[in-house]
Design a protein around this motif. Structure first.
Motif: not given
Ligand SMILES: NC(=O)c1ccc[n+]([C@@H]2O[C@H](COP(=O)([O-])OP(=O)(O)OC[C@H]3O[C@@H](n4cnc5c(N)ncnc54)[C@H](O)[C@@H]3O)[C@@H](O)[C@H]2O)c1
Length: 424
Positions: A292-312
């Motif tokens: 998971g990278l999107a901020f929630k399921g069923d979307t490709d939106d990654i704005r302010e996604s906790p997943a992206i923060d965590l991966i960084k």
């Protein structure tokens, strides 16, 4: 389609060049239309306030093109009194006040279910200063509020129907603007509240999923938005909570509660990072699968996604991450730093191959229905750290996994190593 959204490609194919047209010539669009919806971005500025420069820019362009009576509709999420500012900008450009009205018509759709939410809304809010402009909006929404849409061939099914059509509420523009900010802030509050309870639940061996069911059965509370996890993200909640807090501050109102909502949300990401750390002891050199990278399921939106923060953060800590998301990988590649420690996989099992731990970061349905036997065979160590509580701890334990989730006691396998042959 520039975004991933269910039903949108089919609707566009059906209506393109019939009832919808696209243009980059704003003046021609304005001339031909009776109502002009402004739906530009209103991102968070440095102070927490919404950056309204896109709204101002588009209003200035509209001002130059106005001819005849127009209703200018604020669809973007904006702070209270933006309707007044739009009016002032139009005046400054010399537009006759009799030739336009400004109406607030906030949008409540959720990404991932945007089309159904729009066609089957809980409510339509129209903030108008007079009946003339309110009536234009009433006419626009008539197929939904009168129910005719729900009888139409090809109508998308949802909670509204001919018998129970969409409800339209007319208020002042200021009230409509506040309804939107207050609604988003309240939903964010619900999430932060359940996350704070989850943190408490963990310390006393209680189960946040049972607690949320027990609370949600109370009709005054309701079950939705009581999902403990990694915290909220996306393009709306973080910026809208900040903007609403800023608005209150500007009006001399101490809305400290909103600061707490934000702080709990930030802390939630730290807590999850620490869960990963305590499950793995050290991170340098560890191979992690990020589902998971999107901020929630069923979307490709990654704005302010906790997943992206965590991966960084995981990459900074020296871990190697293999990420997989059903829709958001291309967008993520544009924001995650290119690194020989960051890889993308074509499916979740490939991401999990030889992983020291699998992290579930987004609540995609696909991640809630993993073939656990196959997953167990793929990983190096059967450890799942679930930031979305998609599994029952007992099921994961019985499938041989050490399972760490949010607001529930972690279950550790006494024997974590797999038979040597399986590792090889
Ligand atoms: N995304 C959601 O789920 C959602 C839900 C409810 C409300 N909103 C609100 O709707 C607004 C838009 O959100 P979004 O997620 O669609 O943002 P976005 O950034 O994805 O889209 C905004 C669009 O506005 C365009 N734009 C900017 N300046 C323009 C101009 N001068 N003329 C014409 N177009 C211009 C941009 O090119 C972009 O395509 C925001 O205020 C947001 O808070 C969003």
């Amino acid at each position: 389609m520039p975004i991933f959204e269910d039903h949108l490609p089919a609707l566009l194919a059906r209506h393109r060049d019939r009832s919808i047209a696209f243009t980059t010539d704003l003046a021609s669009g304005v001339t031909r239309c009776e109502a002009i919806f402004i739906a530009v971005g209103t991102p968070q500025g440095d102070t927490g306030a919404a950056d309204l420069s896109y709204v101002e820019a588009v209003v200035s362009e509209i001002a130059r093109a106005i001819s005849g009576y127009k209703v200018i509709v604020e669809k973007s999420t904006v702070p209270v009194y933006t309707n007044e500012w739009i009016r002032r900008v139009l005046h400054r450009h010399g537009v006759d006040p009799a030739s336009f009205d400004v109406v607030s018509n906030p949008e409540f759709l959720r990404e991932g279910t945007a089309i159904i939410d729009f066609l089957h809304p809980d409510r339509i809010v129209v903030g108008a200063a007079n009946e003339r402009s309110a009536d234009v909006l009433r006419r626009i929404y008539e197929p939904l509020t009168g129910g005719a849409y729900y009888n139409q061939p090809g109508a998308l099914p949802g909670p509204c129907s001919v018998e129970h059509p969409a409800k339209l509420l007319v208020t002042s523009a200021q009230s409509a603007e506040i309804i939107k900010h207050a609604s988003n802030a309240f939903l964010a509050l619900k999430i932060s509240f359940i996350n704070a309870v989850a943190n408490l639940a963990e310390t006393v061996d209680a189960d946040i999923e049972d607690i949320a069911i027990g609370m949600g059965l109370d009709s005054r509370i309701g079950p939705r938005f009581l999902r403990a996890g990694l915290g909220y993200g996306g393009s709306c909640f973080p910026k809208d909570v900040a903007a609403f807090h800023w608005v209150a501050q500007q009006r001399g109102v101490n809305f400290q509660l909103l600061q707490e909502v934000r702080k709990i949300n930030e802390t939630q990401k730290d807590i999850f990072f620490n869960k990963v750390l305590s499950a793995l002891w050290t991170l340098r050199g560890k191979r992690l699968a990020a589902l998971g990278l999107a901020f929630k399921g069923d979307t490709d939106d990654i704005r302010e996604s906790p997943a992206i923060d965590l991966i960084k953060r995981l990459l900074e800590a020296g871990a190697t991450v293999t990420a997989y998301d059903p829709a958001a990988m291309e967008r993520s590649k544009a924001v995650l730093p290119p690194s020989d420690k960051l890889h993308y996989a074509s499916d979740l099992y490939a991401a999990a191959k030889d992983a020291d731990a699998v992290l579930i970061l987004t609540d995609w349905k696909e991640f809630a229905t993993i073939d656990l036997v196959r997953l167990n065979q793929a990983v190096r160590f059967p450890i799942v750290i679930d930031g979305r509580n998609l599994y029952k701890p007992q099921d994961m334990f019985e499938n041989g996994f050490t399972y760490v989730s949010v607001g529930r006691t972690a279950s550790y396998q006494a024997q974590q190593g797999k038979p040597r042959s399986a590792v090889l």
